[in-house]
Scaffold this motif. Structure first.
Motif, short mmCIF file in Angstrom:
data_model
loop_
_atom_site.label_atom_id
_atom_site.label_comp_id
_atom_site.label_asym_id
_atom_site.label_seq_id
_atom_site.Cartn_x
_atom_site.Cartn_y
_atom_site.Cartn_z
N TYR A 123 101.40 50.37 25.59
CA TYR A 123 100.08 50.13 24.98
C TYR A 123 99.55 48.76 25.40
O TYR A 123 100.31 47.87 25.80
N VAL A 124 98.24 48.60 25.30
CA VAL A 124 97.65 47.28 25.53
C VAL A 124 98.33 46.29 24.59
O VAL A 124 98.71 46.62 23.48
N LYS A 125 98.45 45.05 25.05
CA LYS A 125 99.24 44.08 24.29
C LYS A 125 98.40 42.96 23.69
O LYS A 125 98.82 42.33 22.71
N THR A 126 97.20 42.67 24.26
CA THR A 126 96.44 41.51 23.80
C THR A 126 94.96 41.85 23.66
O THR A 126 94.37 42.46 24.55
N VAL A 127 94.38 41.42 22.53
CA VAL A 127 92.92 41.48 22.36
C VAL A 127 92.35 40.15 22.83
O VAL A 127 92.68 39.10 22.28
N PHE A 128 91.50 40.20 23.84
CA PHE A 128 90.87 38.98 24.36
C PHE A 128 89.49 38.74 23.75
O PHE A 128 89.11 37.59 23.52
N GLU A 129 88.75 39.80 23.50
CA GLU A 129 87.41 39.67 22.91
C GLU A 129 87.15 40.88 22.02
O GLU A 129 87.58 41.99 22.33
N PHE A 130 86.39 40.64 20.96
CA PHE A 130 85.92 41.73 20.11
C PHE A 130 84.53 41.36 19.60
O PHE A 130 84.38 40.39 18.87
N LEU A 131 83.54 42.11 20.04
CA LEU A 131 82.16 41.87 19.60
C LEU A 131 81.51 43.22 19.35
O LEU A 131 80.99 43.85 20.27
N PRO A 132 81.53 43.69 18.11
CA PRO A 132 80.94 45.00 17.82
C PRO A 132 79.43 44.93 17.75
O PRO A 132 78.83 43.86 17.56
N GLY A 133 78.80 46.10 17.87
CA GLY A 133 77.40 46.20 17.53
C GLY A 133 77.28 46.28 16.03
O GLY A 133 78.28 46.47 15.32
N PRO A 134 76.08 46.13 15.49
CA PRO A 134 75.90 46.32 14.05
C PRO A 134 76.35 47.73 13.65
O PRO A 134 76.22 48.68 14.44
N GLY A 135 76.87 47.87 12.45
CA GLY A 135 77.32 49.19 12.03
C GLY A 135 77.83 49.20 10.62
O GLY A 135 78.02 48.15 10.00
N GLN A 136 78.04 50.39 10.11
CA GLN A 136 78.48 50.54 8.72
C GLN A 136 79.91 50.04 8.51
O GLN A 136 80.30 49.76 7.38
N ASN A 137 80.68 49.90 9.61
CA ASN A 137 82.05 49.38 9.49
C ASN A 137 82.16 47.91 9.91
O ASN A 137 83.20 47.29 9.66
N THR A 138 81.14 47.38 10.57
CA THR A 138 81.18 45.99 11.00
C THR A 138 81.26 45.07 9.79
O THR A 138 80.54 45.25 8.81
N ASN A 139 82.16 44.09 9.86
CA ASN A 139 82.47 43.15 8.77
C ASN A 139 83.38 43.78 7.71
O ASN A 139 83.86 43.06 6.84
N ARG A 140 83.61 45.07 7.80
CA ARG A 140 84.48 45.74 6.84
C ARG A 140 85.82 46.04 7.52
O ARG A 140 86.09 45.59 8.62
N THR A 141 86.64 46.82 6.87
CA THR A 141 88.01 47.04 7.32
C THR A 141 88.13 47.40 8.80
O THR A 141 88.94 46.84 9.54
N LEU A 142 87.31 48.35 9.28
CA LEU A 142 87.47 48.86 10.64
C LEU A 142 86.69 48.07 11.69
O LEU A 142 86.88 48.31 12.88
N GLY A 143 85.85 47.15 11.25
CA GLY A 143 85.01 46.42 12.19
C GLY A 143 85.26 44.93 12.18
O GLY A 143 84.33 44.13 12.24
N THR A 144 86.54 44.55 12.12
CA THR A 144 86.92 43.14 12.07
C THR A 144 87.91 42.83 13.20
O THR A 144 88.47 43.74 13.83
N LEU A 145 88.15 41.55 13.42
CA LEU A 145 89.13 41.15 14.43
C LEU A 145 90.52 41.63 14.04
O LEU A 145 91.32 42.00 14.90
N THR A 146 90.80 41.68 12.74
CA THR A 146 92.09 42.18 12.29
C THR A 146 92.27 43.63 12.70
O THR A 146 93.34 44.05 13.17
N ALA A 147 91.20 44.43 12.56
CA ALA A 147 91.26 45.83 12.99
C ALA A 147 91.46 45.91 14.50
O ALA A 147 92.22 46.75 14.99
#
Length: 364
Positions: A123-147
């Motif tokens: 599997y991929v091993k490293t997240v280098f960038e995460f920039l979502p578009g606006p959405g119902q999950n952005t800022n919530r559980t599924l749309g965060t850097l932790t996710a």
């Protein structure tokens, strides 16, 4: 009198002989010994080659070194450091009135591959960038850097939000482009009649620094070049004064809002400005059928969150900015980006979701 004339003639002969000899010397072309005799050289990224040219017949001449047609030195030496993989041409030329001496070198700078080791992850091993578009999950559980980080080394779940939202991931080894075979599989959460396709981009670590700062190549899927497909597409999202739909405008004169519910703060909270712009390619929305039950049928191949059993990707389908095929021996990084801007009614916005990205070459 005769003696004086004879001396004069003898002197004139010496003068003419010297002049001829001088002219002959001036017209003699450069004779140069090159410090490196072989003309095809193979090196690695960040390796340096020292070239030199020695004047053998001591005649004056002008000289220059060129790297891929650009003059880089006018002295007898030149140092070339390979900062990126590829094939380079280095030319040396010495010129005077008598002629020209030249030598051309081909320098093959190999791609720096990271080998698979017993500890490597499929599997991929490293997240280098995460920039979502606006959405119902952005800022919530599924749309965060932790996710996003839930995909590191295993399966997890992350939402990329509306069109253009993306994640950049890296493997801990080079994924080899195997001939006539799929090389990657991307797992999402689509249903048989409800896909949220994401565009796939791949990159080779051409400069060998371990960072995704080289060239991205789009993987050519089934909708590439079809009506509604647009390259060099851009969307700017504007932060609303309070919760609610986020306004968007594109570089084609279109505008709208991201449908994600009236009480959702779906604009990425970590962006300090009042707007941000995402760039990439737009997929056609011809697969989306409105009605009492909205459907979004999957495309034939080449996208993320598209097919129910996972989407297999062939690195050989990568193309450059002009749409020409790219011969990649392998890749080290992958970017996945929501490919469609769509309002799905009560379902909200179309947003690509990911469960995992895996190197098929490590699955036996």
């Amino acid at each position: 009198m005769k003696i004086r004339q004879s001396l004069s003639m003898l002197l004139l002969s010496f003068i003419l002989l010297g002049a001829c000899k001088k002219d002959k010397e001036m017209l003699e072309p450069p004779v140069v010994q090159m410090g490196i005799e072989g003309t095809v050289l193979n090196i690695k990224v960040n390796e340096t080659i020292s070239f030199s040219a020695i004047n053998i017949n001591r005649r004056g001449y002008e000289q220059e070194w060129k790297l891929d047609g650009e003059v880089t030195s006018n002295t007898s030496s030149y140092e070339f450091t390979a900062i990126q993989s590829g094939i380079y041409t280095i030319e040396y030329t010495a010129t005077n009135e008598g002629g020209v001496f030249s030598r051309s070198y081909t320098v093959n700078v190999g791609l720096p591959n990271i080998p698979v080791t017993p500890g490597s992850s499929a599997y991929v091993k490293t997240v280098f960038e995460f920039l979502p578009g606006p959405g119902q999950n952005t800022n919530r559980t599924l749309g965060t850097l932790t996710a996003a980080k839930s995909l590191e080394g295993k399966q997890g779940l992350v939402s990329l939000g509306a069109w253009g939202g993306y994640i950049v991931l890296g493997f801990d080894h080079t994924v080899i482009n195997e001939g006539n075979k799929d090389d990657l599989v991307i797992y999402g959460n689509p249903l048989a009649n409800f896909a949220e396709p994401g565009i796939v981009w791949v990159m080779k670590d051409a400069n060998g620094n371990g960072k995704p700062d080289d060239t991205w190549y789009e993987v050519k899927g089934s909708e590439y070049g079809q009506p509604g497909y647009i390259r060099n597409y851009e969307v700017t999202y504007t932060k609303p004064a309070a919760g609610g739909p986020v306004a968007w405008r594109d570089n084609k004169g279109n505008s709208g809002t991201v449908n994600m519910g009236s009480k959702v703060e779906g604009y990425p909270s970590w962006i300090s400005g009042n707007e941000y712009t995402l760039k990439g390619s737009l997929l056609p929305s011809t697969n989306i059928k409105p009605g009492a039950q909205i459907t979004s049928t999957p495309f034939a191949f080449g996208y993320a969150d598209n097919l129910a059993n996972g989407d297999k990707i062939d690195i050989a389908n990568a193309v450059d900015a002009d749409g020409k095929p790219v011969a990649l021996a392998g890749i080290d990084f992958i970017k996945i980006q929501t490919g469609i801007q769509a309002n799905l009614g009560i379902l909200g916005e179309l947003s690509t979701e990911l469960l995992g990205v895996l190197d098929l070459g490590m699955i036996k």
